[in-house]
Write an enzyme that holds these catalytic residues in place. Structure first.
Site, PDB file in Angstrom:
ATOM      1  N   SER A 239       0.850  -1.198   0.000  1.00  0.00           N
ATOM      2  CA  SER A 239       0.000   0.000   0.000  1.00  0.00           C
ATOM      3  C   SER A 239       0.879   1.240   0.000  1.00  0.00           C
ATOM      4  O   SER A 239       2.101   1.150  -0.022  1.00  0.00           O
ATOM      5  CB  SER A 239      -0.893   0.005   1.234  1.00  0.00           C
ATOM      6  OG  SER A 239      -0.088   0.257   2.371  1.00  0.00           O
ATOM      7  N   LYS A 240       0.214   2.385   0.050  1.00  0.00           N
ATOM      8  CA  LYS A 240       0.898   3.672   0.091  1.00  0.00           C
ATOM      9  C   LYS A 240       1.919   3.730   1.223  1.00  0.00           C
ATOM     10  O   LYS A 240       2.972   4.332   1.096  1.00  0.00           O
ATOM     11  CB  LYS A 240      -0.143   4.765   0.362  1.00  0.00           C
ATOM     12  CG  LYS A 240      -0.497   5.576  -0.855  1.00  0.00           C
ATOM     13  CD  LYS A 240      -1.109   6.883  -0.398  1.00  0.00           C
ATOM     14  CE  LYS A 240      -2.464   7.030  -1.065  1.00  0.00           C
ATOM     15  NZ  LYS A 240      -3.469   7.691  -0.320  1.00  0.00           N
ATOM     16  N   ARG A 241       1.551   3.112   2.323  1.00  0.00           N
ATOM     17  CA  ARG A 241       2.436   3.078   3.490  1.00  0.00           C
ATOM     18  C   ARG A 241       3.836   2.593   3.145  1.00  0.00           C
ATOM     19  O   ARG A 241       4.814   2.957   3.774  1.00  0.00           O
ATOM     20  CB  ARG A 241       1.838   2.099   4.514  1.00  0.00           C
ATOM     21  CG  ARG A 241       1.467   2.704   5.812  1.00  0.00           C
ATOM     22  CD  ARG A 241       0.740   1.741   6.735  1.00  0.00           C
ATOM     23  NE  ARG A 241       0.441   0.422   6.229  1.00  0.00           N
ATOM     24  CZ  ARG A 241       1.144  -0.671   6.490  1.00  0.00           C
ATOM     25  NH1 ARG A 241       2.207  -0.604   7.237  1.00  0.00           N
ATOM     26  NH2 ARG A 241       0.769  -1.835   5.990  1.00  0.00           N
ATOM     27  N   GLY A 243       5.278   3.104   0.389  1.00  0.00           N
ATOM     28  CA  GLY A 243       5.832   3.947  -0.664  1.00  0.00           C
ATOM     29  C   GLY A 243       5.416   3.493  -2.053  1.00  0.00           C
ATOM     30  O   GLY A 243       5.967   3.967  -3.045  1.00  0.00           O
TER      31      GLY A 243
END
Ligand code: GLU
Length: 466
Positions: A239-241, A243
């Site tokens: 996920s975005k977490r 990067g």
């Protein structure tokens, strides 16, 4: 393989194309290309509330940027409702599906009650034998066999089996006439003659439901291959977490498409210990047998490493063209691709992305002042005045602006002023680029040109109060 290989990529346009989706698309594309088959693009847009036309545009743009061209489609599920209805009637006629008018709120209450009793929260089969006709308020459910086992030989995971009693009577057409995912996919894969369904292993639990629908329709299911999902470094869903970005954000960051496809290809698939693959090699070597069972872990550093490699490999003319939009983002609006190519050729050994390259290229186009403070403090000292003055004079007098001519200039200056070459080079470098590190002077001065180089030296001399 006897029949033609036909694969499909079938994104839902409820968001941008992310790395995971691109990974699935790439494996389908490579498999089709390897077998000289057909790659189909299908947009699964039956979720009208969450689907957006601009996401469709972005997905197509991202696939084309990656070079994943499709041979058929894009098909849109929202334009195929009549086809799904035909198949609904086939199932109803065969007694393999039934209409259901259970009220959603009531269903929810019954589900909660089942949970409270410690039972599985599944459809209780209330409408199974009622023989309701298809009306404006009825959903259609698939009559899942209540005994037996559904299994398949997965092309990546091996033998997989489910007890049919674990699967409940899923809704295949909602009361509003919209087919649900598991049903629409089967109808599409039949009518599009898909031979191999290659998708993320988060779909494994859908596969027995889909196989049962094929069987009820008297159709041969395709071969299934469930690829391990990509994970973040902490082994949780990417996920975005972690990067991870949408595909087009990698483009905007200055990643080359061949770097991203090479990167994605190696996630979960291998060919010996080879890391760098041309597109032709990927097509030649790709096979499902060499897709592993373990998830690929996203590693941004590896992507950047590959990108550096491809930046070095890309011919300067092409790199220059690619650099222009990144220069524009730095406020440098130029269409001089010839100069950009010369600039890029001096920067592609060090930059990891086109964005970094454009940042490093600023001094070629913009005044290098105000200077980097530390660089100026260290190298633009009064002691540097003779170097700057002499260099200016000799350039004005017509020293040849070639690698050879400039190498000689630096050496002669050092000799004549009784200092080391670096004591000549560093003040000149700061005066010309504003920084203590840059491409070599012999490369950059010819690009700046005589007049501009002299202008910058004059500015540095004034800066030193000369
Ligand atoms: N639209 C589905 C998804 O985005 C595709 C699933 C499939 O390939 O069957 O996950």
């Amino acid at each position: 393989m006897a029949t033609q290989v036909r694969t499909r990529f079938s994104p839902s346009p409820t968001g941008a194309l992310h790395l995971g989706g691109a990974h699935t698309a790439l494996f389908n594309w490579l498999f089709a290309r390897h077998h000289g088959g057909v790659f189909i693009l299908r947009i699964e847009d039956t979720d009208m509330e969450r689907s957006r036309a601009h996401f469709v545009e972005e997905i197509l743009e991202a696939l084309l940027w990656l070079g994943l061209d499709w041979d058929e489609g894009p098909y849109f599920q929202s334009q195929r409702l009549a086809i799904y209805d035909d198949f609904i009637h086939r199932l109803l006629k065969a007694g393999a599906a039934y209409c259901c008018d259970c009220d959603p709120q009531e269903l929810e209450a019954r589900r909660q009650a089942a949970l409270a009793r410690g039972d599985k929260p599944r459809y209780d089969g209330r409408c199974r034998e009622r023989g309701l006709p298809l009306g404006p308020k009825t959903a259609v459910r698939f009559k899942t066999p209540q005994t037996g086992i559904t299994f398949w030989h997965d092309q990546i995971k091996g033998h997989i089996a489910f007890e049919n009693q674990e699967l409940d009577d899923l809704v295949i057409r909602r009361a509003d006439g919209i087919p649900t995912y598991n049903f629409a996919v089967v109808v599409d894969d039949i009518t599009m003659r898909v031979s191999h369904v290659i998708r993320g292993d988060d779909h494994i639990s859908n596969t027995p439901r889909q196989i049962l629908i094929y069987q009820a329709l008297g159709e041969e299911p395709p071969l299934f291959a469930h690829m391990p999902l990509m994970l973040g470094k902490d082994r949780t869903k990417l996920s975005k977490r972690h990067g991870a970005l949408p595909v087009l954000a990698y483009r905007d960051r200055g990643i080359l498409p061949q770097a991203l496809t090479n990167y994605l290809a190696r996630l979960g698939w291998s060919h010996g210990d080879q890391e760098i693959f041309s597109r032709e090699e990927l097509i030649r070597y790709f096979s499902l047998e060499h897709v592993g069972k373990a998830p690929g872990i996203h590693d941004d550093d590896k992507l950047l490493w590959l990108n550096s490699h491809y930046l070095k490999e890309t011919p300067p003319e092409e790199l220059g063209r690619l650099l222009l939009p990144f220069l524009a983002k730095e406020g440098i609006h130029t269409d001089d691709a010839v100069k950009a190519a010369r600039v890029a050729a001096t920067l592609n050994k060090r930059a990891k992305t086109l964005m970094e390259m454009a940042q490093a290229a600023r001094f070629y186009y913009l005044d290098p002042w105000p200077y980097d403070e530390e660089a100026a403090r260290k190298h633009l000292t009064p002691g540097a005045l003779p170097v700057l003055r002499e260099a200016r004079e000799r350039l004005a007098a017509g020293v040849e602006l070639s690698e050879e001519g400039l190498t000689r200039l630096l050496k002669d200056l050092a000799r004549d002023l009784g200092v080391k070459v670096v004591e000549v080079a560093q003040p000149l470098r700061v005066a010309l680029t504003g920084k203590a590190a840059s491409p070599s002077l012999t490369e950059l001065i010819p690009i700046l040109g005589r007049e501009e180089t002299i202008r910058r030296l004059d500015f540095a001399l004034r800066h030193l109060g000369a």
